[in-house]
Design a protein around this motif. Structure first.
Motif, PDB file in Angstrom:
ATOM      1  N   VAL A 107       0.838  -1.301   0.039  1.00 24.95           N
ATOM      2  CA  VAL A 107       0.036   0.086   0.160  1.00 24.95           C
ATOM      3  C   VAL A 107       0.853   1.105   0.225  1.00 24.95           C
ATOM      4  CG1 VAL A 107      -1.932  -1.194   1.161  1.00 24.95           C
ATOM      5  CG2 VAL A 107      -0.231   0.075   2.579  1.00 24.95           C
ATOM      6  N   ALA A 108       2.238   1.224  -0.017  1.00 24.98           N
ATOM      7  CA  ALA A 108       2.935   2.431   0.062  1.00 24.98           C
ATOM      8  C   ALA A 108       2.494   3.361  -1.151  1.00 24.98           C
ATOM      9  CB  ALA A 108       4.287   1.892  -0.092  1.00 24.98           C
ATOM     10  N   ALA A 109       2.458   4.686  -0.808  1.00 24.15           N
ATOM     11  CA  ALA A 109       1.750   5.662  -1.718  1.00 24.15           C
ATOM     12  C   ALA A 109       2.817   6.138  -2.405  1.00 24.15           C
ATOM     13  CB  ALA A 109       1.041   6.654  -0.834  1.00 24.15           C
ATOM     14  N   ARG A 110       4.005   6.300  -1.882  1.00 20.50           N
ATOM     15  CA  ARG A 110       5.286   7.054  -2.872  1.00 20.50           C
ATOM     16  C   ARG A 110       6.580   6.261  -2.985  1.00 20.50           C
ATOM     17  NH1 ARG A 110       4.500  12.161   0.862  1.00 20.50           N
ATOM     18  NH2 ARG A 110       5.726  10.817   2.081  1.00 20.50           N
ATOM     19  N   PRO A 111       7.013   6.466  -3.910  1.00 20.91           N
ATOM     20  CA  PRO A 111       8.284   5.688  -4.065  1.00 20.91           C
ATOM     21  C   PRO A 111       9.256   5.499  -2.905  1.00 20.91           C
ATOM     22  CG  PRO A 111       7.896   6.747  -6.221  1.00 20.91           C
ATOM     23  CD  PRO A 111       7.146   7.494  -5.029  1.00 20.91           C
ATOM     24  N   ASN A 112       9.625   6.711  -2.170  1.00 23.10           N
ATOM     25  CA  ASN A 112      10.379   6.533  -1.173  1.00 23.10           C
ATOM     26  C   ASN A 112       9.713   5.801   0.033  1.00 23.10           C
ATOM     27  OD1 ASN A 112      12.501   8.463  -2.120  1.00 23.10           O
ATOM     28  ND2 ASN A 112      11.442  10.273  -1.184  1.00 23.10           N
ATOM     29  N   THR A 113       8.531   6.030   0.388  1.00 18.92           N
ATOM     30  CA  THR A 113       7.985   5.015   1.126  1.00 18.92           C
ATOM     31  C   THR A 113       8.093   3.520   0.751  1.00 18.92           C
ATOM     32  OG1 THR A 113       6.175   6.895   1.582  1.00 18.92           O
ATOM     33  CG2 THR A 113       5.824   4.583   2.480  1.00 18.92           C
ATOM     34  N   MET A 114       7.701   3.274  -0.458  1.00 15.70           N
ATOM     35  CA  MET A 114       7.946   2.151  -0.889  1.00 15.70           C
ATOM     36  C   MET A 114       9.418   1.267  -0.766  1.00 15.70           C
ATOM     37  SD  MET A 114       6.636  -0.581  -2.522  1.00 15.70           S
ATOM     38  CE  MET A 114       5.008  -0.304  -3.319  1.00 15.70           C
ATOM     39  N   ARG A 115      10.379   2.222  -0.871  1.00  8.99           N
ATOM     40  CA  ARG A 115      11.714   1.722  -1.067  1.00  8.99           C
ATOM     41  C   ARG A 115      12.115   1.295   0.577  1.00  8.99           C
ATOM     42  NH1 ARG A 115      12.511   5.419  -5.221  1.00  8.99           N
ATOM     43  NH2 ARG A 115      12.789   7.160  -4.156  1.00  8.99           N
ATOM     44  N   LEU A 116      11.570   2.204   1.545  1.00  5.77           N
ATOM     45  CA  LEU A 116      11.548   2.078   2.905  1.00  5.77           C
ATOM     46  C   LEU A 116      10.956   0.535   3.420  1.00  5.77           C
ATOM     47  CD1 LEU A 116      12.795   2.714   5.900  1.00  5.77           C
ATOM     48  CD2 LEU A 116      10.480   4.065   5.996  1.00  5.77           C
ATOM     49  N   ALA A 117       9.929   0.390   2.834  1.00  9.78           N
ATOM     50  CA  ALA A 117       9.077  -0.825   2.995  1.00  9.78           C
ATOM     51  C   ALA A 117       9.943  -2.014   2.605  1.00  9.78           C
ATOM     52  CB  ALA A 117       7.681  -0.865   2.416  1.00  9.78           C
ATOM     53  N   ILE A 118      10.485  -1.866   1.333  1.00  2.56           N
ATOM     54  CA  ILE A 118      11.175  -2.866   0.772  1.00  2.56           C
ATOM     55  C   ILE A 118      12.341  -3.204   1.609  1.00  2.56           C
ATOM     56  CG2 ILE A 118      12.644  -3.633  -1.129  1.00  2.56           C
ATOM     57  CD1 ILE A 118      10.671  -1.881  -3.148  1.00  2.56           C
ATOM     58  N   ALA A 119      13.101  -2.170   2.123  1.00  3.71           N
ATOM     59  CA  ALA A 119      14.399  -2.276   2.772  1.00  3.71           C
ATOM     60  C   ALA A 119      13.934  -2.885   4.104  1.00  3.71           C
ATOM     61  CB  ALA A 119      15.058  -0.719   3.037  1.00  3.71           C
ATOM     62  N   ILE A 120      12.989  -2.589   4.800  1.00  2.00           N
ATOM     63  CA  ILE A 120      12.506  -3.255   5.804  1.00  2.00           C
ATOM     64  C   ILE A 120      12.468  -4.558   5.679  1.00  2.00           C
ATOM     65  CG2 ILE A 120      10.621  -3.494   7.583  1.00  2.00           C
ATOM     66  CD1 ILE A 120      10.610  -0.386   7.464  1.00  2.00           C
ATOM     67  N   ARG A 121      11.571  -4.947   4.508  1.00  2.00           N
ATOM     68  CA  ARG A 121      11.406  -6.640   4.351  1.00  2.00           C
ATOM     69  C   ARG A 121      12.588  -7.426   4.080  1.00  2.00           C
ATOM     70  NH1 ARG A 121       8.820  -9.339   5.926  1.00  2.00           N
ATOM     71  NH2 ARG A 121      10.301 -10.960   5.748  1.00  2.00           N
ATOM     72  N   VAL A 122      13.396  -6.462   3.141  1.00  2.00           N
ATOM     73  CA  VAL A 122      14.903  -7.331   2.838  1.00  2.00           C
ATOM     74  C   VAL A 122      15.609  -7.403   4.401  1.00  2.00           C
ATOM     75  CG1 VAL A 122      16.915  -7.105   1.609  1.00  2.00           C
ATOM     76  CG2 VAL A 122      14.635  -6.645   0.487  1.00  2.00           C
ATOM     77  N   GLY A 123      15.734  -6.626   4.987  1.00  2.00           N
ATOM     78  CA  GLY A 123      16.364  -6.726   6.514  1.00  2.00           C
ATOM     79  C   GLY A 123      16.001  -7.770   7.025  1.00  2.00           C
ATOM     80  N   SER A 124      14.569  -7.761   7.372  1.00  2.00           N
ATOM     81  CA  SER A 124      13.756  -8.955   8.066  1.00  2.00           C
ATOM     82  C   SER A 124      14.189 -10.260   7.387  1.00  2.00           C
ATOM     83  CB  SER A 124      12.381  -9.002   8.057  1.00  2.00           C
ATOM     84  OG  SER A 124      12.118  -7.500   8.679  1.00  2.00           O
ATOM     85  N   ASP A 125      14.085 -10.594   6.022  1.00  2.00           N
ATOM     86  CA  ASP A 125      14.460 -11.795   5.469  1.00  2.00           C
ATOM     87  C   ASP A 125      16.160 -12.049   5.725  1.00  2.00           C
ATOM     88  OD1 ASP A 125      12.026 -12.334   4.546  1.00  2.00           O
ATOM     89  OD2 ASP A 125      12.336 -10.877   2.591  1.00  2.00           O
ATOM     90  N   LEU A 126      17.041 -11.174   5.625  1.00  2.00           N
ATOM     91  CA  LEU A 126      18.269 -11.269   5.815  1.00  2.00           C
ATOM     92  C   LEU A 126      18.664 -11.747   7.360  1.00  2.00           C
ATOM     93  CD1 LEU A 126      20.093  -8.848   3.599  1.00  2.00           C
ATOM     94  CD2 LEU A 126      19.524 -11.265   3.076  1.00  2.00           C
ATOM     95  N   SER A 127      17.797 -10.985   8.248  1.00  2.00           N
ATOM     96  CA  SER A 127      18.097 -11.503   9.808  1.00  2.00           C
ATOM     97  C   SER A 127      17.593 -13.025  10.071  1.00  2.00           C
ATOM     98  CB  SER A 127      17.260 -10.331  10.656  1.00  2.00           C
ATOM     99  OG  SER A 127      16.141 -10.473  10.527  1.00  2.00           O
ATOM    100  N   ASP A 128      16.582 -13.253   9.457  1.00  2.00           N
ATOM    101  CA  ASP A 128      16.033 -14.500   9.317  1.00  2.00           C
ATOM    102  C   ASP A 128      17.042 -15.804   8.855  1.00  2.00           C
ATOM    103  OD1 ASP A 128      13.424 -13.303  10.261  1.00  2.00           O
ATOM    104  OD2 ASP A 128      12.477 -13.946   8.471  1.00  2.00           O
ATOM    105  N   ALA A 129      17.728 -15.206   7.709  1.00  2.00           N
ATOM    106  CA  ALA A 129      18.515 -16.168   7.214  1.00  2.00           C
ATOM    107  C   ALA A 129      19.695 -16.486   8.550  1.00  2.00           C
ATOM    108  CB  ALA A 129      19.215 -15.741   5.787  1.00  2.00           C
TER     109      ALA A 129
END
Length: 120
Positions: A61-83
């Motif tokens: 649901v991110a409305a703007r590109p900057n917000t989307m990039r932050l959401a993606i970074a959080i997702r990727v960071g979570s996945d890497l920490s899970d690894a």
């Protein structure tokens, strides 16, 4: 179709997986070779599932590109920490490589969608 449809699709997929784990912790515990009858294990799996649900929805649901990039970074960071966490927890077990591959794979999938947030 918007320029950010790839991250949105990845976000919906992530949220769906998170919801599945939150409702049925065995979705995460089983492939790791852990029993679904452990209360603490179910609680930890549900926490991870809720985090994935929240971060996936943020991507969806991110409305703007900057917000989307932050959401993606959080997702990727979570996945890497899970690894890292699963890699350590499953050391010496046959499920280790598969768990690391799955978590890194989700992270790479979401990271690859960041190109769709670039404009111009």
């Amino acid at each position: 179709m918007t320029t950010m449809s790839a991250p949105r699709i990845a976000g919906v997929a992530t949220a769906g997986y998170g919801l599945a784990v939150a409702l049925r912790p065995g979705v995460l515990l089983g492939p790791c070779g852990w029993s679904d009858d452990n209360t603490a294990g179910r609680a930890v799996a549900r926490m991870a599932g809720m985090r994935d649900l929240a971060s996936g929805l943020a991507m969806a649901v991110a409305a703007r590109p900057n917000t989307m990039r932050l959401a993606i970074a959080i997702r990727v960071g979570s996945d890497l920490s899970d690894a890292v966490v699963l890699g350590r927890a499953l050391r010496g077990r046959p499920q280790r490589a598969k768990a690391i591959a799955a978590t890194v794979g989700w992270g790479l999938l979401c990271a690859a969608t960041i190109a769709a947030t670039r404009t111009g």
